[in-house]
Design an enzyme around this catalytic site. Structure first.
Site, mmCIF file in Angstrom:
data_model
loop_
_atom_site.group_PDB
_atom_site.id
_atom_site.type_symbol
_atom_site.label_atom_id
_atom_site.label_comp_id
_atom_site.label_asym_id
_atom_site.label_seq_id
_atom_site.Cartn_x
_atom_site.Cartn_y
_atom_site.Cartn_z
ATOM 1 N N PHE A 137 7.963 -2.911 -0.456
ATOM 2 C CA PHE A 137 8.742 -3.199 0.756
ATOM 3 C C PHE A 137 9.441 -4.555 0.699
ATOM 4 C CE2 PHE A 137 5.094 -5.824 1.834
ATOM 5 C CZ PHE A 137 5.676 -6.861 2.542
ATOM 6 N N GLU A 156 8.228 3.162 2.089
ATOM 7 C CA GLU A 156 8.423 3.882 3.349
ATOM 8 C C GLU A 156 8.544 2.915 4.532
ATOM 9 O OE1 GLU A 156 5.831 3.609 1.421
ATOM 10 O OE2 GLU A 156 3.960 4.335 2.297
ATOM 11 N N ARG A 157 8.313 1.601 4.286
ATOM 12 C CA ARG A 157 8.386 0.665 5.412
ATOM 13 C C ARG A 157 9.808 0.191 5.679
ATOM 14 N NH1 ARG A 157 3.587 -2.953 3.220
ATOM 15 N NH2 ARG A 157 2.341 -1.203 2.512
ATOM 16 N N SER A 203 1.564 -3.552 -5.238
ATOM 17 C CA SER A 203 0.289 -4.275 -5.296
ATOM 18 C C SER A 203 -0.508 -3.848 -6.530
ATOM 19 C CB SER A 203 -0.508 -3.997 -4.023
ATOM 20 O OG SER A 203 -0.732 -2.612 -3.904
ATOM 21 N N CYS A 250 6.401 -11.902 -4.333
ATOM 22 C CA CYS A 250 5.440 -11.911 -5.442
ATOM 23 C C CYS A 250 5.544 -13.197 -6.227
ATOM 24 C CB CYS A 250 5.655 -10.712 -6.349
ATOM 25 S SG CYS A 250 7.174 -10.829 -7.276
ATOM 26 N N GLU A 264 -4.739 -11.905 -2.896
ATOM 27 C CA GLU A 264 -3.339 -12.150 -2.532
ATOM 28 C C GLU A 264 -3.234 -12.009 -1.014
ATOM 29 O OE1 GLU A 264 -0.471 -9.095 -3.632
ATOM 30 O OE2 GLU A 264 0.970 -10.653 -4.168
HETATM 31 P P1 NAD Z 1 2.241 -1.271 -2.252
HETATM 32 O O1 NAD Z 1 1.463 -1.258 -3.518
HETATM 33 O O2 NAD Z 1 1.520 -1.024 -0.984
HETATM 34 O O3 NAD Z 1 3.416 -0.176 -2.315
HETATM 35 C C1 NAD Z 1 4.310 -0.114 -3.403
HETATM 36 C C2 NAD Z 1 4.775 1.325 -3.566
HETATM 37 O O4 NAD Z 1 3.655 2.160 -3.864
HETATM 38 C C3 NAD Z 1 5.426 1.906 -2.323
HETATM 39 O O5 NAD Z 1 6.543 2.662 -2.699
HETATM 40 C C4 NAD Z 1 4.336 2.776 -1.726
HETATM 41 O O6 NAD Z 1 4.831 3.876 -1.022
HETATM 42 C C5 NAD Z 1 3.544 3.227 -2.939
HETATM 43 N N1 NAD Z 1 2.118 3.439 -2.628
HETATM 44 C C6 NAD Z 1 1.377 2.781 -1.713
HETATM 45 N N2 NAD Z 1 0.119 3.249 -1.719
HETATM 46 C C7 NAD Z 1 0.053 4.217 -2.655
HETATM 47 C C8 NAD Z 1 -0.989 5.070 -3.138
HETATM 48 N N3 NAD Z 1 -2.218 5.009 -2.644
HETATM 49 N N4 NAD Z 1 -0.700 5.939 -4.117
HETATM 50 C C9 NAD Z 1 0.541 6.014 -4.634
HETATM 51 N N5 NAD Z 1 1.565 5.228 -4.215
HETATM 52 C C10 NAD Z 1 1.332 4.334 -3.243
HETATM 53 O O7 NAD Z 1 3.013 -2.683 -2.213
HETATM 54 P P2 NAD Z 1 3.886 -3.292 -1.032
HETATM 55 O O8 NAD Z 1 2.963 -3.724 0.056
HETATM 56 O O9 NAD Z 1 5.012 -2.414 -0.698
HETATM 57 O O10 NAD Z 1 4.500 -4.573 -1.754
HETATM 58 C C11 NAD Z 1 3.840 -5.802 -1.834
HETATM 59 C C12 NAD Z 1 3.125 -5.950 -3.156
HETATM 60 O O11 NAD Z 1 4.062 -5.844 -4.230
HETATM 61 C C13 NAD Z 1 2.483 -7.318 -3.336
HETATM 62 O O12 NAD Z 1 1.237 -7.161 -3.951
HETATM 63 C C14 NAD Z 1 3.452 -8.048 -4.249
HETATM 64 O O13 NAD Z 1 2.879 -9.110 -4.996
HETATM 65 C C15 NAD Z 1 3.905 -6.953 -5.119
HETATM 66 N N6 NAD Z 1 5.170 -7.249 -5.770
HETATM 67 C C16 NAD Z 1 5.152 -7.485 -7.113
HETATM 68 C C17 NAD Z 1 6.329 -7.804 -7.772
HETATM 69 C C18 NAD Z 1 6.338 -8.060 -9.252
HETATM 70 O O14 NAD Z 1 7.400 -7.970 -9.871
HETATM 71 N N7 NAD Z 1 5.201 -8.326 -9.862
HETATM 72 C C19 NAD Z 1 7.528 -7.865 -7.055
HETATM 73 C C20 NAD Z 1 7.508 -7.593 -5.682
HETATM 74 C C21 NAD Z 1 6.317 -7.279 -5.059
#
Ligand code: NAD
Length: 498
Positions: free
Chosen positions: A148, A175-176, A225, A280, A383
């Site tokens: 998101f 989805e957010r 994440s 991130c 985090e």
């Molecule tokens: P998230 O892991 O909750 O969601 C990321 C994606 O995974 C979304 O599209 C979501 O729909 C999907 N998802 C969520 N739960 C799932 C499940 N149980 N099974 C399958 N798919 C699932 O992350 P977020 O809250 O959207 O984003 C924030 C996180 O992303 C933070 O941890 C941040 O550090 C990380 N991030 C990392 C980078 C990088 O390049 N390392 C860049 C941006 C964000």
């Protein structure tokens, strides 16, 4: 209320199953419903993408690059519209939302040079009458699953290189905040991308699992994440796909006693509290070396934090940060703050009582600053992804670097110092993917690559830059031998060379 869609074969398509609320984080109101794709909807989108891909893969790379060139023009044309939609769903300030679009756009600019990166290699005369050459071919249908916090930039980091290489691309955005990814799809169509080559399926775990289990999908790029990154990496690899997953972070900034303290404090304010800490590459841990450095930093941070302007994106261009993305995110941040207090950290700036006048139902979180944080505390290990900066005091440079190195995450880190020798040593030895020297958020530009180490990255190769073109293509090596007999048959005794 708006009802959002999927984007299939170049058109908006309504969902057939469950939906999720999309909030305006500033007001706390539900502003849209997003469809959550079923397995069969995802499978159908993938099958259609597979049908569209061969013609796109056979289109010459320069023509594909021209679509990207036009996409850049359209992104610039619609920058304000995209930024506004992004702020409305994510909550970040308008200048920050423009930055989100801009850092994606820069990767699309890099993709205009795709023909150069896809040229392959050629050895003339590898043996008698033998040439050898390597081709970089598209994989077919590939997918991206994005978070998101950068709803424009990260989808573009994935779709730009994947499409430029001649693949069809399935995007499963967060989805957010799904509106901007849909707007990007519209712009790509306007830029000339053939229908079906880019499909946007909105959804949650069901859609993700459908992508991971579909045999047509050859590669998956994920950002989000760490627990989900690990899950997707394991399941995608088990299903024989090429997978790269970028995860969470806990970025340390080491402040040496010789650093310019005002510069360091300014850097920490921007990197710690910008975008409400939902980056991130945010700095979430300050590690001053020596008690005097630590005290000097606290002295400078407190008044700067007190001056922060927290407000909705509509409140003007001088807003420092807005709300966090959901009520659940806010709750999680405030719960972690409580654990910090319970586990003995000193809360120097307490943002718990913060309310935004006129926006009491919004997901605003006041800024927090903890001092005397130790490595066993939850606020250090986890985090937080909110406006919470933790200070860990170190006695020596080695101890400070050790904190960054021993943490399970390895996305980014920074050192502030006037000493080139220390900076150089730090950059060489630290086990973290992206390093800033007097730069707090060292996000590499489009023509370099982005990726963390340890539990911040799983799989091979980085995002964007040349690595993305390796990830989204596979190499075929051809050894060609042309017997000389035919040519000799047509000759009339005039042999110039043997
Ligand atoms: P998230 O892991 O909750 O969601 C990321 C994606 O995974 C979304 O599209 C979501 O729909 C999907 N998802 C969520 N739960 C799932 C499940 N149980 N099974 C399958 N798919 C699932 O992350 P977020 O809250 O959207 O984003 C924030 C996180 O992303 C933070 O941890 C941040 O550090 C990380 N991030 C990392 C980078 C990088 O390049 N390392 C860049 C941006 C964000």
């Amino acid at each position: 209320m708006q009802t959002l869609t999927h984007w299939i074969d170049g058109a908006h398509v309504t969902g057939s199953g469950r939906t999720a609320d999309v909030f305006n984080p500033a007001t706390g109101e539900v502003q849209a419903q997003v469809p959550l794709a079923t397995k069969s909807e995802v499978d159908d989108a993938i099958a259609r993408a597979a049908a569209a891909q061969p013609a796109w893969g056979a289109t010459n790379p320069q023509r594909r690059a021209r679509v990207m060139m036009e996409f850049v023009r359209l992104l610039n044309r619609d920058m304000d519209k995209l930024a506004e939609a992004l702020s409305r769903e994510h909550g970040k300030t308008l200048p920050d939302a423009r930055g989100d679009v801009q850092r994606g756009l820069e990767v699309i600019e890099f993709c205009i040079g795709a023909p150069h990166l896809l040229k392959g290699e050629f050895t003339d005369g590898a043996g008698p009458g033998i040439d050898m050459y390597s081709l970089r071919q598209p994989l077919g249908v590939v997918a991206g699953i994005t978070p998101f916090n950068f709803p424009a930039m990260i989808p573009m980091w994935k779709m730009g290189p994947a499409l430029s290489c001649g693949n069809a691309f399935i995007l499963k955005p967060s989805e957010r905040d799904p509106s901007v990814p849909l707007m990007l799809a519209e712009l790509l169509k306007e830029a000339g991308l053939p229908d079906g080559v880019l499909q946007v399926v909105n959804g949650d775990k069901e859609a993700v699992d459908a992508i991971l289990d579909n045999d047509t999908v050859q590669a998956v790029g994920f950002v989000g994440s760490t627990p989900i990154a690990q899950y997707i990496y394991a399941r995608g690899c088990a299903n024989g796909k090429r997978v790269q997953c970028f995860g969470g972070a806990k970025n340390h900034m080491i402040v040496m006693p010789d650093a310019d303290m005002d510069q360091a404090a300014d850097a920490l304010i921007g990197a710690g509290y910008g975008a409400a800490g939902e980056r991130c590459m945010a700095i979430s841990v300050a590690v001053p070396v020596g008690e005097a450095t630590a005290d000097a930093l606290i002295e400078r941070l407190v008044p700067r934090i007190e001056r922060l302007k927290i407000a909705p994106y509509t409140a003007g261009s001088d807003v420092d940060y807005g709300p966090v993305v959901t009520a659940a995110a806010k709750r999680n941040i405030l719960e972690l703050v409580e654990t910090g207090i319970d586990q003995g950290a000193k809360l120097v700036v307490d943002g718990r009582g913060f309310t935004m006048q006129g926006y009491e139902d919004g997901f605003f979180v006041g800024p927090h600053l903890f001092d005397h944080v130790t490595t066993d505390m939850d606020i250090y290990r986890k985090e937080i992804f909110g406006p919470v900066l933790c200070q860990v005091r170190a006695k020596t440079y080695e101890e400070a670097m050790g904190y960054a190195m021993d943490h399970e995450y390895g996305n980014g880190t920074a050192i502030f110092t006037r000493d080139g020798d220390t900076a150089r040593d730090f950059a060489a030895r630290v086990n973290i993917g992206m390093v800033g020297i007097n730069v707090p958020i060292p996000v590499p530009l489009a023509y370099h690559t982005f990726g963390g180490w340890k539990k911040s990255g799983f799989g091979d190769l980085n995002q964007h830059g040349p690595d993305a073109f390796r990830f989204y293509t596979r190499t075929k090596t051809v050894t060609a031998r042309w017997p000389s007999g035919i040519r000799q048959g047509g000759e009339f005794n005039f042999r110039a060379m043997e």
